[in-house]
Each structure stands twice: as structure tokens, then as C-alpha cells.
Design a protein around this motif. Structure first.
Motif, PDB file in Angstrom:
ATOM      1  N   GLN A  70      74.111  -2.824  84.620  1.00  0.00           N
ATOM      2  CA  GLN A  70      73.936  -3.169  83.210  1.00  0.00           C
ATOM      3  C   GLN A  70      73.415  -1.950  82.446  1.00  0.00           C
ATOM      4  O   GLN A  70      72.327  -1.450  82.731  1.00  0.00           O
ATOM      5  CB  GLN A  70      72.945  -4.336  83.066  1.00  0.00           C
ATOM      6  CG  GLN A  70      73.432  -5.633  83.682  1.00  0.00           C
ATOM      7  CD  GLN A  70      74.687  -6.158  83.003  1.00  0.00           C
ATOM      8  OE1 GLN A  70      74.827  -6.084  81.783  1.00  0.00           O
ATOM      9  NE2 GLN A  70      75.607  -6.696  83.806  1.00  0.00           N
ATOM     10  N   PHE A  71      74.215  -1.457  81.516  1.00  0.00           N
ATOM     11  CA  PHE A  71      73.808  -0.305  80.721  1.00  0.00           C
ATOM     12  C   PHE A  71      72.727  -0.713  79.718  1.00  0.00           C
ATOM     13  O   PHE A  71      72.792  -1.821  79.151  1.00  0.00           O
ATOM     14  CB  PHE A  71      75.000   0.287  79.970  1.00  0.00           C
ATOM     15  CG  PHE A  71      75.995   0.980  80.863  1.00  0.00           C
ATOM     16  CD1 PHE A  71      75.852   2.319  81.169  1.00  0.00           C
ATOM     17  CD2 PHE A  71      77.076   0.278  81.393  1.00  0.00           C
ATOM     18  CE1 PHE A  71      76.759   2.970  81.985  1.00  0.00           C
ATOM     19  CE2 PHE A  71      77.988   0.915  82.219  1.00  0.00           C
ATOM     20  CZ  PHE A  71      77.833   2.256  82.521  1.00  0.00           C
ATOM     21  N   PRO A  72      71.750   0.177  79.467  1.00  0.00           N
ATOM     22  CA  PRO A  72      70.689  -0.137  78.492  1.00  0.00           C
ATOM     23  C   PRO A  72      71.174  -0.034  77.048  1.00  0.00           C
ATOM     24  O   PRO A  72      70.404  -0.232  76.121  1.00  0.00           O
ATOM     25  CB  PRO A  72      69.618   0.916  78.799  1.00  0.00           C
ATOM     26  CG  PRO A  72      70.390   2.069  79.360  1.00  0.00           C
ATOM     27  CD  PRO A  72      71.511   1.448  80.161  1.00  0.00           C
ATOM     28  N   PHE A  73      72.435   0.302  76.869  1.00  0.00           N
ATOM     29  CA  PHE A  73      73.033   0.403  75.544  1.00  0.00           C
ATOM     30  C   PHE A  73      74.431  -0.184  75.605  1.00  0.00           C
ATOM     31  O   PHE A  73      74.948  -0.490  76.684  1.00  0.00           O
ATOM     32  CB  PHE A  73      73.094   1.868  75.082  1.00  0.00           C
ATOM     33  CG  PHE A  73      73.811   2.778  76.060  1.00  0.00           C
ATOM     34  CD1 PHE A  73      75.190   2.946  75.987  1.00  0.00           C
ATOM     35  CD2 PHE A  73      73.104   3.436  77.061  1.00  0.00           C
ATOM     36  CE1 PHE A  73      75.865   3.755  76.887  1.00  0.00           C
ATOM     37  CE2 PHE A  73      73.781   4.252  77.971  1.00  0.00           C
ATOM     38  CZ  PHE A  73      75.153   4.412  77.887  1.00  0.00           C
ATOM     39  N   ASN A  74      75.041  -0.355  74.451  1.00  0.00           N
ATOM     40  CA  ASN A  74      76.397  -0.896  74.398  1.00  0.00           C
ATOM     41  C   ASN A  74      77.393   0.216  74.728  1.00  0.00           C
ATOM     42  O   ASN A  74      77.736   1.048  73.885  1.00  0.00           O
ATOM     43  CB  ASN A  74      76.689  -1.481  73.015  1.00  0.00           C
ATOM     44  CG  ASN A  74      77.973  -2.291  73.001  1.00  0.00           C
ATOM     45  OD1 ASN A  74      78.929  -1.982  73.698  1.00  0.00           O
ATOM     46  ND2 ASN A  74      78.000  -3.347  72.198  1.00  0.00           N
ATOM     47  N   ALA A  75      77.847   0.250  75.973  1.00  0.00           N
ATOM     48  CA  ALA A  75      78.751   1.310  76.424  1.00  0.00           C
ATOM     49  C   ALA A  75      80.072   1.278  75.673  1.00  0.00           C
ATOM     50  O   ALA A  75      80.696   2.324  75.450  1.00  0.00           O
ATOM     51  CB  ALA A  75      78.992   1.181  77.924  1.00  0.00           C
ATOM     52  N   ASP A  76      80.507   0.087  75.279  1.00  0.00           N
ATOM     53  CA  ASP A  76      81.784  -0.025  74.564  1.00  0.00           C
ATOM     54  C   ASP A  76      81.732   0.681  73.217  1.00  0.00           C
ATOM     55  O   ASP A  76      82.704   1.327  72.806  1.00  0.00           O
ATOM     56  CB  ASP A  76      82.137  -1.504  74.352  1.00  0.00           C
ATOM     57  CG  ASP A  76      82.564  -2.179  75.647  1.00  0.00           C
ATOM     58  OD1 ASP A  76      83.017  -1.459  76.553  1.00  0.00           O
ATOM     59  OD2 ASP A  76      82.440  -3.407  75.737  1.00  0.00           O
ATOM     60  N   ILE A  77      80.594   0.569  72.522  1.00  0.00           N
ATOM     61  CA  ILE A  77      80.451   1.227  71.224  1.00  0.00           C
ATOM     62  C   ILE A  77      80.565   2.733  71.383  1.00  0.00           C
ATOM     63  O   ILE A  77      81.262   3.420  70.624  1.00  0.00           O
ATOM     64  CB  ILE A  77      79.095   0.874  70.572  1.00  0.00           C
ATOM     65  CG1 ILE A  77      79.076  -0.600  70.142  1.00  0.00           C
ATOM     66  CG2 ILE A  77      78.828   1.768  69.365  1.00  0.00           C
ATOM     67  CD1 ILE A  77      80.049  -0.936  69.038  1.00  0.00           C
ATOM     68  N   LEU A  78      79.887   3.275  72.394  1.00  0.00           N
ATOM     69  CA  LEU A  78      79.968   4.718  72.649  1.00  0.00           C
ATOM     70  C   LEU A  78      81.398   5.107  73.006  1.00  0.00           C
ATOM     71  O   LEU A  78      81.934   6.110  72.519  1.00  0.00           O
ATOM     72  CB  LEU A  78      79.010   5.090  73.781  1.00  0.00           C
ATOM     73  CG  LEU A  78      79.012   6.565  74.206  1.00  0.00           C
ATOM     74  CD1 LEU A  78      78.593   7.454  73.040  1.00  0.00           C
ATOM     75  CD2 LEU A  78      78.091   6.777  75.400  1.00  0.00           C
TER      76      LEU A  78
END
Length: 343
Positions: free
Chosen positions: A175-183
């Protein structure tokens, strides 16, 4: 390129609607853009191929590159598109496993394989074409293919990063601590800007010159079985050197191998063979080596002009090309070399 960027735009729009939760309001729109990533690889390959060819129409065989996309839509029509709105919501919520479990995995693996394969094919094709350019043109300022190299590397990294993110998230469960899709999609937006800007600036390889593709010298392998006899080759080589010293054709900043071959009553392939075998360089380096020496002679004789002005007068067509070529042959910048001569 326009179609490619339009497809990317549709894909990004689809993700934006999903991210904003519109799929819950309009569930029948979900999944419509899912197969579009299968088009990225084919569009990359075909764009590289036709950006450096004089043909403007796709061949019939080229349409086979779009088969995986059609197959994906066909499978989704069977497994997903004809679901009811309520069933589609359940699919995305994970209640129904058919789509998320099997078809999504197949499409993800196919997308990864497609992207990496087409990136490699596009890069190999570009490397070959860069060799062709240097075998035929003395100046590559307006037909520089570096931006295409950066494009291929960029889309390759896009696929690699996408693969890593997908494996970590879907297979390992990280689980990434940020939205990987947005990046991920933000990088894609930046890529669109770069490709769009560079593509607009691209000069067609053949429309800006008086040489046609069928007249191009392709690669060294094409004259390994040449009919050119050794005695004739020796004489023509000496004739070439005499002509270069006497007429200085390299002062023409748009000189092509076909123009020089015509002056020597040779075919372009025979002239390329002579330059490669006797001078051990391609046409581009052969001509620019003379330009460098011409620049040095003029710079020593006349100090009233700027170095760049002398470079233009010696056959170079741009500052960047001049600096790159000069450093390649002399291992110093032009100013460093001239300063060293004056000491």
C-alpha cells in the motif's frame, strides 16, 4: 501523433471520471477506456516509423498492431460491458470477481508485454534510421532524431514504472502512502506536452531536402557485395579527396551524399562504400571533419569575426552542431582549441 495524443487524452479523461467517483453515478461508462493502454505501444512504434519515412499512409499489415485492443474490447463485451449497471458497480466494489480476477490480470500482463516489446522495437528502428541519416546528410540540425530517442526512453520508463507499481500493489499487496495513480498519470500528462511540442517542431526527414527515400544509402551491409572494383575505388577515392580540397563542397551547409555523388559521377552507394572503407567514417563525419579544419584555418587567419560567424562560414548550420562536432574531433571546445593555438 494527433490520434495518439487524442487516445491518451480519452484515457486520462476516463481515469479522471473514475477518480472523481462519476462511475458510481454513471456506471455504464466504466471500463470503456480500459483497453486503450494497448494502443500506446503500437502508436509509439508506428509514429517513430512514419516520422522518418516519406510515406504518409499505413500499410494494411500495420493495422494488425491494433488487434490486441480489439480483442480486449471483444472480451470485455462478453465479461463486462453487457452487465447491468448494478453488476458493474459490484465489479468495481469487488463483490463480483470475474472481471477483477481474471480479465483484469490478463489485460495487465498483456499491457506490460505490449508496452515493453513495442518500446524495444521502436528504439531498434530509430537506431537504424539514425545510421541512415548520418550516411546521407552532412547536417542533421533540421532532421535531428534525438527527441524521438527521448520519447522512446520516456514511454519505456512509463511502462516500467507502471509495471513496478502494478506488481507491488496488485501482486504483493503493498500500500503506497500516496496515490500512485495520480503520480503515474501526471507523468503521462508531462509526456503529452513533450511529445506534442517536439512533434510540432519536427521537420520531415525528406520534405526539407532534395533527396528521396529510395535514393538513400541504407547501411554498410548493402554494399558488402558491391560491384565496385578495387582499382576503380582507388581512383575514385583519390578523385574524391582532390575534389574536396579543390571545390570545397562542404561549405554547402545542406550538402547530401547524393549531391556529392553526382559531382563525382558515382552512385550514392558506391560513394558511401568508398568513404566508409577508405576514410573509415560515415558521410556525416567525413564532411564535418573538413568543416572543422576549414574553421581552424579561417580562425587563425581572421580574428575580426566571432567564432560562430566563422563556423557558419565554414559550412556549419547551427551552434550546437558546431560545438558537438568540433569537440568530437578535437576533444576541446572551439574557444579552448583556438586559445591553445595562440599560446
Amino acid at each position: 501523433m494527433a490520434v495518439w495524443l487524442f487516445v491518451i487524452g480519452i484515457h486520462l479523461t476516463g481515469y479522471f471520471l473514475f477518480y472523481k467517483g462519476y462511475w458510481e453515478i454513471y456506471p455504464n461508462l466504466t471500463g470503456v477506456t480500459a483497453p486503450l493502454p494497448f494502443l500506446y505501444g503500437p502508436f509509439l512504434y508506428l509514429y517513430v516509423l512514419y516520422s522518418i519515412k516519406s510515406e504518409s499512409r499505413l500499410r494494411k499489415i500495420d493495422y494488425l498492431h491494433f488487434a490486441p485492443t480489439l480483442m480486449s474490447y471483444s472480451l470485455m463485451s462478453h465479461f463486462f460491458f453487457f452487465y447491468s449497471a448494478n453488476e458493474k458497480v459490484q465489479v468495481y466494489q469487488g463483490t463480483i470477481d470475474d472481471y477483477n480476477g481474471t480479465l483484469a490480470t490478463i489485460m495487465l500482463v498483456g499491457f506490460i508485454i505490449s508496452g515493453i516489446t513495442y518500446t524495444i522495437l521502436a528504439y531498434r528502428n530509430l537506431v537504424k534510421r539514425e545510421k541512415v541519416v548520418k550516411e546521407n546528410f552532412s547536417d542533421t540540425t533540421r532532421i535531428n532524431l534525438k527527441w524521438l530517442r527521448y520519447t522512446i526512453i520516456g514511454i519505456g520508463l512509463f511502462f516500467i514504472v507502471g509495471t513496478i507499481v502494478s506488481v507491488l500493489r496488485e501482486v504483493i499487496g503493498f500500500q503506497f502512502p500516496f496515490n500512485a495513480d495520480i503520480l503515474f498519470y501526471s507523468v503521462l500528462v508531462g509526456f503529452i506536452v513533450f511529445v506534442g511540442y517536439s512533434g510540432i517542431r519536427q521537420q520531415d526527414l525528406f520534405t526539407s531536402t532534395n533527396i528521396k527515400e529510395r535514393e538513400l544509402v541504407k547501411t554498410e551491409s548493402e554494399y558488402k557485395k558491391s560491384s565496385l572494383k578495387v582499382e576503380v575505388a582507388n581512383n575514385k577515392h583519390q578523385e574524391l579527396l582532390d575534389f574536396m580540397e579543390r571545390e570545397k563542397p562542404y561549405l554547402n551547409n545542406k550538402l547530401t551524399i547524393s549531391e556529392l555523388a553526382e559531382e563525382l559521377s558515382l552512385s550514392t552507394n558506391h560513394l558511401s562504400q568508398i568513404i566508409n572503407q577508405y576514410e573509415e567514417v560515415n558521410f556525416h563525419d567525413f564532411i564535418n571533419k573538413y568543416r572543422v579544419e576549414e574553421f581552424i584555418l579561417k580562425a587563425q587567419r581572421d580574428t575580426s569575426f566571432s567564432l560562430l560567424g566563422i563556423a557558419y562560414d565554414s559550412g556549419f548550420n547551427s551552434k550546437s552542431t558546431f560545438n558537438t562536432v568540433f569537440k568530437k574531433f578535437k576533444s576541446l571546445t572551439p574557444s579552448q582549441y583556438i586559445s591553445k593555438l595562440k599560446k
